[in-house]
Scaffold this motif. Structure first.
Motif, PDB file in Angstrom:
ATOM      1  N   ARG A  80     -17.326  -4.168 -22.113  1.00 17.43           N
ATOM      2  CA  ARG A  80     -16.665  -3.060 -21.416  1.00 17.43           C
ATOM      3  C   ARG A  80     -17.044  -2.980 -19.941  1.00 17.43           C
ATOM      4  NH1 ARG A  80     -13.997   0.360 -19.816  1.00 17.43           N
ATOM      5  NH2 ARG A  80     -13.354   2.353 -20.677  1.00 17.43           N
ATOM      6  N   VAL A  81     -18.276  -3.414 -19.599  1.00 16.14           N
ATOM      7  CA  VAL A  81     -18.715  -3.302 -18.202  1.00 16.14           C
ATOM      8  C   VAL A  81     -18.849  -4.671 -17.542  1.00 16.14           C
ATOM      9  CG1 VAL A  81     -19.916  -1.148 -18.662  1.00 16.14           C
ATOM     10  CG2 VAL A  81     -21.182  -3.290 -18.751  1.00 16.14           C
ATOM     11  N   SER A  82     -18.410  -5.738 -18.225  1.00 12.84           N
ATOM     12  CA  SER A  82     -18.639  -7.075 -17.689  1.00 12.84           C
ATOM     13  C   SER A  82     -17.699  -7.369 -16.525  1.00 12.84           C
ATOM     14  CB  SER A  82     -18.426  -8.113 -18.791  1.00 12.84           C
ATOM     15  OG  SER A  82     -17.048  -8.252 -19.032  1.00 12.84           O
ATOM     16  N   PRO A  83     -18.032  -8.417 -15.717  1.00 18.38           N
ATOM     17  CA  PRO A  83     -17.145  -8.763 -14.604  1.00 18.38           C
ATOM     18  C   PRO A  83     -15.845  -9.415 -15.076  1.00 18.38           C
ATOM     19  CG  PRO A  83     -19.277  -9.896 -14.450  1.00 18.38           C
ATOM     20  CD  PRO A  83     -19.220  -9.269 -15.782  1.00 18.38           C
ATOM     21  N   VAL A  84     -15.793  -9.811 -16.357  1.00 12.75           N
ATOM     22  CA  VAL A  84     -14.606 -10.538 -16.840  1.00 12.75           C
ATOM     23  C   VAL A  84     -13.548  -9.529 -17.298  1.00 12.75           C
ATOM     24  CG1 VAL A  84     -13.805 -12.270 -18.457  1.00 12.75           C
ATOM     25  CG2 VAL A  84     -16.139 -12.364 -17.596  1.00 12.75           C
ATOM     26  N   SER A  85     -12.431  -9.496 -16.548  1.00 13.09           N
ATOM     27  CA  SER A  85     -11.498  -8.387 -16.773  1.00 13.09           C
ATOM     28  C   SER A  85     -10.815  -8.465 -18.136  1.00 13.09           C
ATOM     29  CB  SER A  85     -10.454  -8.344 -15.661  1.00 13.09           C
ATOM     30  OG  SER A  85      -9.672  -9.507 -15.697  1.00 13.09           O
ATOM     31  N   SER A  86     -10.620  -9.683 -18.661  1.00 18.52           N
ATOM     32  CA  SER A  86      -9.937  -9.758 -19.961  1.00 18.52           C
ATOM     33  C   SER A  86     -10.819  -9.155 -21.056  1.00 18.52           C
ATOM     34  CB  SER A  86      -9.561 -11.194 -20.302  1.00 18.52           C
ATOM     35  OG  SER A  86     -10.705 -12.006 -20.337  1.00 18.52           O
ATOM     36  N   LEU A  87     -12.135  -9.420 -20.989  1.00 22.38           N
ATOM     37  CA  LEU A  87     -13.048  -8.841 -21.982  1.00 22.38           C
ATOM     38  C   LEU A  87     -13.120  -7.332 -21.811  1.00 22.38           C
ATOM     39  CD1 LEU A  87     -16.051 -11.339 -21.988  1.00 22.38           C
ATOM     40  CD2 LEU A  87     -14.117 -11.218 -23.553  1.00 22.38           C
ATOM     41  N   ARG A  88     -13.155  -6.895 -20.531  1.00 20.96           N
ATOM     42  CA  ARG A  88     -13.241  -5.464 -20.246  1.00 20.96           C
ATOM     43  C   ARG A  88     -12.061  -4.746 -20.879  1.00 20.96           C
ATOM     44  NH1 ARG A  88     -14.539  -5.888 -14.497  1.00 20.96           N
ATOM     45  NH2 ARG A  88     -12.328  -5.605 -14.142  1.00 20.96           N
ATOM     46  N   ARG A  89     -10.870  -5.335 -20.662  1.00 26.12           N
ATOM     47  CA  ARG A  89      -9.668  -4.687 -21.165  1.00 26.12           C
ATOM     48  C   ARG A  89      -9.637  -4.719 -22.696  1.00 26.12           C
ATOM     49  NH1 ARG A  89      -5.536  -6.385 -17.128  1.00 26.12           N
ATOM     50  NH2 ARG A  89      -7.161  -5.469 -15.823  1.00 26.12           N
ATOM     51  N   ALA A  90     -10.036  -5.849 -23.280  1.00 30.33           N
ATOM     52  CA  ALA A  90     -10.012  -5.963 -24.742  1.00 30.33           C
ATOM     53  C   ALA A  90     -10.895  -4.884 -25.366  1.00 30.33           C
ATOM     54  CB  ALA A  90     -10.487  -7.348 -25.172  1.00 30.33           C
ATOM     55  N   ARG A 125     -22.345   3.612 -23.068  1.00 23.84           N
ATOM     56  CA  ARG A 125     -21.697   3.666 -21.755  1.00 23.84           C
ATOM     57  C   ARG A 125     -22.136   4.928 -21.010  1.00 23.84           C
ATOM     58  NH1 ARG A 125     -16.330   4.029 -19.360  1.00 23.84           N
ATOM     59  NH2 ARG A 125     -15.612   5.313 -21.074  1.00 23.84           N
ATOM     60  N   MET A 151     -10.170   2.529 -27.535  1.00 21.40           N
ATOM     61  CA  MET A 151      -9.131   3.560 -27.503  1.00 21.40           C
ATOM     62  C   MET A 151      -8.351   3.595 -28.819  1.00 21.40           C
ATOM     63  SD  MET A 151      -5.775   3.884 -25.207  1.00 21.40           S
ATOM     64  CE  MET A 151      -4.992   2.895 -26.444  1.00 21.40           C
ATOM     65  N   THR A 152      -8.066   2.414 -29.361  1.00 23.83           N
ATOM     66  CA  THR A 152      -7.295   2.370 -30.603  1.00 23.83           C
ATOM     67  C   THR A 152      -8.086   2.974 -31.756  1.00 23.83           C
ATOM     68  OG1 THR A 152      -6.387   0.297 -29.824  1.00 23.83           O
ATOM     69  CG2 THR A 152      -5.959   0.871 -32.113  1.00 23.83           C
ATOM     70  N   ALA A 180     -11.834  -2.041 -23.998  1.00 21.96           N
ATOM     71  CA  ALA A 180     -11.269  -0.708 -23.761  1.00 21.96           C
ATOM     72  C   ALA A 180     -10.154  -0.409 -24.751  1.00 21.96           C
ATOM     73  CB  ALA A 180     -10.753  -0.606 -22.327  1.00 21.96           C
TER      74      ALA A 180
END
Lengths: 232, 305
Positions: free
Chosen positions: A46-56, A121, A62-63, A58
């Motif tokens: 969730r806090v990593s620099p890799v945006s695909s992991l961050r989004r996954a 978080r 949320m789901t 999140a």
């Protein structure tokens, strides 16, 4: 009052109340460990620099945290096992009990992991930005910043929300009823079905059991966060 | 999404390349998991037309799903109203000047926070249907609503108490100074401010209520989940029906959660750009008092329940 105690004694004689609550404790422990690991992985994503992991992460949080736990547990027991035939236990005499226990643990962990992630978080949010800037300025990368500076403080800072999550998890183990795991809620239903006249006594016994389980977790959480909380 | 870029340096050319590679790998892993799940479902014949066609027919919606949604919303509505009344009542009782009132309220609130909602529901379900106090058909609804009110009301009571406690002491003193009684100060000065500061957490609690109506499944309340299961067993597409129910819950709850995030902004605007009210400390926004890493408070953690 005398009949009350007689009824309680009778309940303890006729039903395996200790066993029922022990099952809740076992569920809490197994799902607690598993969900902590899952939640830790999620929060790092969730806090990593890799945006695909961050989004996954999140999207996952949320789901799952917006659908009822009962649905998650049903999806595990009726869906994974009933429909897809995925078995989590070896064949044997207690296949049914072990399988439904593991399915319930899976459902509880998958669900609780979101709340562990959110608790951690909020712990990360308590780490002072100066600490992180200092860590980066001495040359630590993301993994170094997380490992040596952020997570040690974040975990200590999130003891209280994690404790609340654990209390909620313990209480949620009653929802394993939907997966057919025999525990405190099942005892309550069985006892009421057989002794409909002493509903209130049965409720008192079960409620007392929960107060005894939940209160120490709360006290422990408070004590731990006093002892280990990051002084600022 | 909160900004955590403080955790890492702005990447240089080499870092950018590494980040892109990691991104692709991460995406590949996520997609691989998704494909694997879908593949497994296809393999088990979960994506055949026969499994999904029922959701295109009007009957499935008018006979099963929409009544389920309606029952869920109905129970949640009554539970929210009840919890607000119970919560504000007991929250004020916990702030009362009488030690006895305070003690009783504390015991009640702590008790209902410790006992699982499902246990409360089962108790009231049997109690009401056995005693014949209400019609057997509606006893599940009553059980669901009472269970939800007792638990969520206690959570709200805690919110009210900690909300009032976190207000500056000067507010109480000012109330007394202009000649208000203790009760008037609480009602006219403290409570409105506390309620305003609590609003995001309160809306988050509505999501908890909506989710917990799902427990009604176990006490045979015909809410969305039970209706979806009925539909699933009559069409032999249980998993598909559960997925549709999950999506319906998601739509309702995500809308509410987004609302919960927007509310602080609206309140700020209405007050002319002043700072937000004090955050309710404790279990709502743990650590909110400490310096914040991310801009803005973390989304209120809607307990699990």
């Amino acid at each position: 009052m005398v009949t009350f105690f007689d009824d309680v004694r009778m309940l303890f004689r006729d039903f395996d109340i200790w066993g029922a609550f022990w099952m809740n404790i076992k569920l809490t422990f197994s799902a607690g460990v598993l969900s902590f690991i899952l939640g830790l992985i999620l929060v790092i994503m969730r806090v990593s620099p890799v945006s695909s992991l961050r989004r996954a992460a999140a999207i996952y949080v949320m789901t799952v945290r917006n659908i009822p736990l009962t649905l998650v547990i049903l999806a595990c027991s009726l869906g994974l096992w009933g429909q897809l035939g995925i078995k989590l236990a070896p064949k044997g005499p207690d296949f049914l009990a072990t399988n439904s226990f593991r399915l319930a643990v899976l459902g509880l962990s998958v669900y609780t992991a979101c709340f562990v992630c959110e608790s951690l978080r909020s712990g990360i949010n308590t780490v002072a930005p100066g600490q992180i800037e200092a860590a980066r300025s001495i040359g630590l990368g993301f993994s170094g910043v997380m490992r040596f500076v952020v997570l040690p403080q974040a975990i200590r800072g999130s003891i209280t929300p994690l404790g609340n999550t654990l209390v909620a998890l313990a209480k949620n183990t009653t929802v394993a009823q939907a997966a057919g795991v025999v525990q405190a809620a099942s005892f309550m239903i069985m006892a009421i079905e057989q002794h409909g006249s002493i509903i209130t006594t049965i409720f008192a016994v079960v409620a007392a059991g929960w107060v005894i389980i939940v209160l120490p977790i709360g006290l422990l959480t408070t004590a731990l966060s006093r002892r280990f909380g990051v002084a600022r | 999404m909160n900004d955590y870029s403080i955790l890492f340096d702005a990447p240089g050319p080499k870092g950018k390349r590494r980040e892109r590679i990691a991104n692709v790998v991460g995406l590949a892993v996520v997609v691989a998991i998704a494909v694997w799940v879908i593949w497994a479902l296809v393999d088990k014949n979960q994506f055949t037309a026969a499994k999904w066609k029922p959701f295109l027919e009007g009957d499935s919606w008018t006979e099963y799903l929409l009544p389920g949604v309606w029952a869920t919303l109905k129970a949640a509505f009554f539970a929210v109203i009840g919890s607000a009344v119970f919560g504000i009542g007991f929250g004020m009782a916990r702030l009362s000047s009488s030690r006895i009132v305070r003690a009783v309220a504390t015991v009640v609130v702590e008790f209902f926070r410790a006992v699982p909602v499902l246990i409360l529901m089962i108790f009231f379900w049997y109690l009401l249907s056995n005693s014949g106090a209400v019609d057997g058909e509606v006893s599940p609804l009553y059980a669901v609503v009472i269970g939800l009110v007792l638990y969520n009301g206690s959570v709200v009571a805690e919110l009210v108490r900690s909300g009032v406690d976190s207000l500056p002491k000067g507010q109480t003193e000012a109330g007394w100074a202009i000649g208000l009684t203790r009760g008037q100060t609480l009602r006219l000065i403290l409570l409105p401010q506390a309620l305003r500061a609590m609003t995001p957490s309160l809306v988050a609690q509505v999501v908890v209520v909506l989710k917990d109506t799902g427990l009604g499944y176990i006490v045979t309340y015909p809410e969305l989940l039970r209706q979806a299961r009925l539909l699933g067993s009559s069409n032999a597409n249980l998993l598909a029906a559960l997925m549709v129910a999950a999506v319906l819950f998601l739509i309702i709850n995500v809308t509410l959660s987004l609302l919960a995030e927007k509310i602080p902004d609206w309140l700020r605007k209405r007050r002319g750009g002043g700072p937000t009210g004090p955050t309710v400390a404790g279990e709502i926004a743990p650590g909110a008092t400490a310096p914040q890493l991310a801009p803005g408070a973390p989304p209120a953690n809607p307990g699990i329940a």
